[in-house]
Design a protein around this motif. Structure first.
Motif, mmCIF file in Angstrom:
data_model
loop_
_atom_site.group_PDB
_atom_site.id
_atom_site.type_symbol
_atom_site.label_atom_id
_atom_site.label_comp_id
_atom_site.label_asym_id
_atom_site.label_seq_id
_atom_site.Cartn_x
_atom_site.Cartn_y
_atom_site.Cartn_z
ATOM 1 N N LEU A 198 45.020 44.330 37.898
ATOM 2 C CA LEU A 198 46.044 44.330 38.958
ATOM 3 C C LEU A 198 46.659 45.730 39.117
ATOM 4 C CD1 LEU A 198 47.787 40.893 38.266
ATOM 5 C CD2 LEU A 198 46.268 41.468 40.169
ATOM 6 N N LYS B 238 43.633 41.098 32.987
ATOM 7 C CA LYS B 238 44.134 40.753 34.332
ATOM 8 C C LYS B 238 45.201 41.767 34.751
ATOM 9 C CE LYS B 238 46.788 37.040 36.646
ATOM 10 N NZ LYS B 238 46.145 36.680 37.898
ATOM 11 N N ARG C 211 48.055 46.350 42.715
ATOM 12 C CA ARG C 211 48.828 45.129 42.944
ATOM 13 C C ARG C 211 49.974 44.963 41.955
ATOM 14 N NH1 ARG C 211 46.401 40.524 45.442
ATOM 15 N NH2 ARG C 211 44.693 41.147 46.765
ATOM 16 N N VAL D 176 38.595 34.024 42.642
ATOM 17 C CA VAL D 176 39.744 33.247 43.130
ATOM 18 C C VAL D 176 39.198 32.041 43.890
ATOM 19 C CG1 VAL D 176 41.791 33.317 44.632
ATOM 20 C CG2 VAL D 176 41.169 35.327 43.293
ATOM 21 N N PRO E 78 44.211 31.266 48.578
ATOM 22 C CA PRO E 78 44.067 30.886 47.169
ATOM 23 C C PRO E 78 44.655 29.500 46.889
ATOM 24 C CG PRO E 78 44.893 33.133 47.368
ATOM 25 C CD PRO E 78 44.919 32.544 48.746
ATOM 26 N N SER F 233 44.116 47.993 40.871
ATOM 27 C CA SER F 233 43.941 47.685 42.305
ATOM 28 C C SER F 233 45.234 47.902 43.089
ATOM 29 C CB SER F 233 43.445 46.245 42.483
ATOM 30 O OG SER F 233 44.423 45.342 41.996
ATOM 31 N N VAL G 157 39.422 29.394 46.759
ATOM 32 C CA VAL G 157 40.055 29.462 48.085
ATOM 33 C C VAL G 157 39.755 28.190 48.893
ATOM 34 C CG1 VAL G 157 40.085 31.986 48.271
ATOM 35 C CG2 VAL G 157 38.062 30.734 49.034
ATOM 36 N N PHE H 56 43.785 31.193 35.273
ATOM 37 C CA PHE H 56 45.203 31.465 35.534
ATOM 38 C C PHE H 56 45.673 30.445 36.581
ATOM 39 C CE2 PHE H 56 43.286 35.362 33.911
ATOM 40 C CZ PHE H 56 44.134 35.640 32.868
ATOM 41 N N SER H 57 46.446 30.863 37.592
ATOM 42 C CA SER H 57 46.931 29.868 38.568
ATOM 43 C C SER H 57 45.869 29.554 39.624
ATOM 44 C CB SER H 57 48.188 30.378 39.264
ATOM 45 O OG SER H 57 49.155 30.681 38.305
ATOM 46 N N ASN I 279 40.479 30.545 53.445
ATOM 47 C CA ASN I 279 40.437 31.678 52.516
ATOM 48 C C ASN I 279 41.766 31.911 51.791
ATOM 49 O OD1 ASN I 279 38.521 33.476 51.453
ATOM 50 N ND2 ASN I 279 39.537 35.198 52.476
ATOM 51 N N SER J 30 43.296 32.144 40.019
ATOM 52 C CA SER J 30 42.192 33.045 39.669
ATOM 53 C C SER J 30 41.669 32.724 38.278
ATOM 54 C CB SER J 30 42.664 34.501 39.708
ATOM 55 O OG SER J 30 43.590 34.746 38.674
#
Ligand SMILES: CC(C)(COP(=O)(O)OP(=O)(O)OC[C@H]1O[C@@H](n2cnc3c(N)ncnc32)[C@H](O)[C@@H]1OP(=O)(O)O)[C@@H](O)C(=O)NCCC(=O)NCCS
Length: 183
Positions: free
Chosen positions: A151, A147, A156, A115, A123, A154, A117, A84-85, A121, A87
């Protein structure tokens, strides 16, 4: 660093023998030991893909289908299934390999999110990933849904904000009938 990479460029294979201190009371590989091995293998695939430091953001799914006995050979194979971007999803397949009887059983699979980093740390962007084989294409296609689910679980993302996942629960639309059809 390449802007686009193939799934096979992140392929990681780890082969180990199951030692007595890694087993449960049934003398099979202890689940937590296997999870640690899977996380290690997957993190190498993720780092191979993005050529950066990576952290585990989520373990999305792990299944345990067959036990792996003490003294058996455990083979782990992982590859990035979608980038992804910042992750990426990594798919890990596990086999119990019997080199004497030449039998190999698929025992487990696991799906991880890593992810990339920087040194603080934070991203950072990663290369795209192109699937090539049929299996890679199937896993790539389903990764966006996974994904979204991860999300949501979690906290998010709100379920109603999902795009692909929501489609699974929507009733199929009735085909629209024109006035002509009704006659
Ligand atoms: C993972 C971590 C770097 C994310 O940092 P953040 O500031 O929350 O970053 P963002 O919200 O921008 O998320 C970054 C990416 O991770 C993805 N992500 C974060 N949590 C996720 C989850 N639970 N499932 C799936 N993807 C997740 C985001 O969707 C985003 O992806 P994208 O950029 O590819 O679209 C941070 O939470 C962290 O350091 N966690 C601890 C990691 C760790 O110590 N792991 C060791 C094992 S315990």
């Amino acid at each position: 660093m390449a802007k686009v990479k193939t799934a096979s460029e992140s392929l990681t294979i780890m082969t180990n023998i199951v030692l007595p201190n890694e087993t449960n009371s049934l003398r099979n590989l202890f689940g937590g030991e296997l999870l640690a091995k899977m996380d290690r293998c997957a993190s190498i695939s993720a780092a191979r893909h993005c050529e950066r430091r990576v952290v585990t953001a989520s373990v999305n799914h792990v299944s345990f289908n067959h036990p792996i006995p003490e003294g058996g050979v455990v083979v782990l194979e992982s590859k990035v299934s979608r980038a992804f971007s910042t992750s990426m999803e990594v798919y890990v397949d596990v086999w119990s390999d019997d080199p004497i009887n030449q039998k190999k059983i698929h025992t487990n699979s696991g799906i991880y999110t890593f992810v990339a980093v920087d040194e603080f740390n934070r991203p950072i962007p990663i290369p795209d990933m192109i699937p090539e084989t049929e299996e890679e294409k199937e896993r790539y296609a389903a990764a966006f849904r996974r994904k979204e689910l991860s999300l949501i679980l979690s906290g998010r993302m709100k379920p109603l904000e999902s795009v692909e996942l929501k489609k699974l629960f929507q009733e199929p639309q009735e085909p629209q009938t024109s006035k002509k059809d009704k006659k």
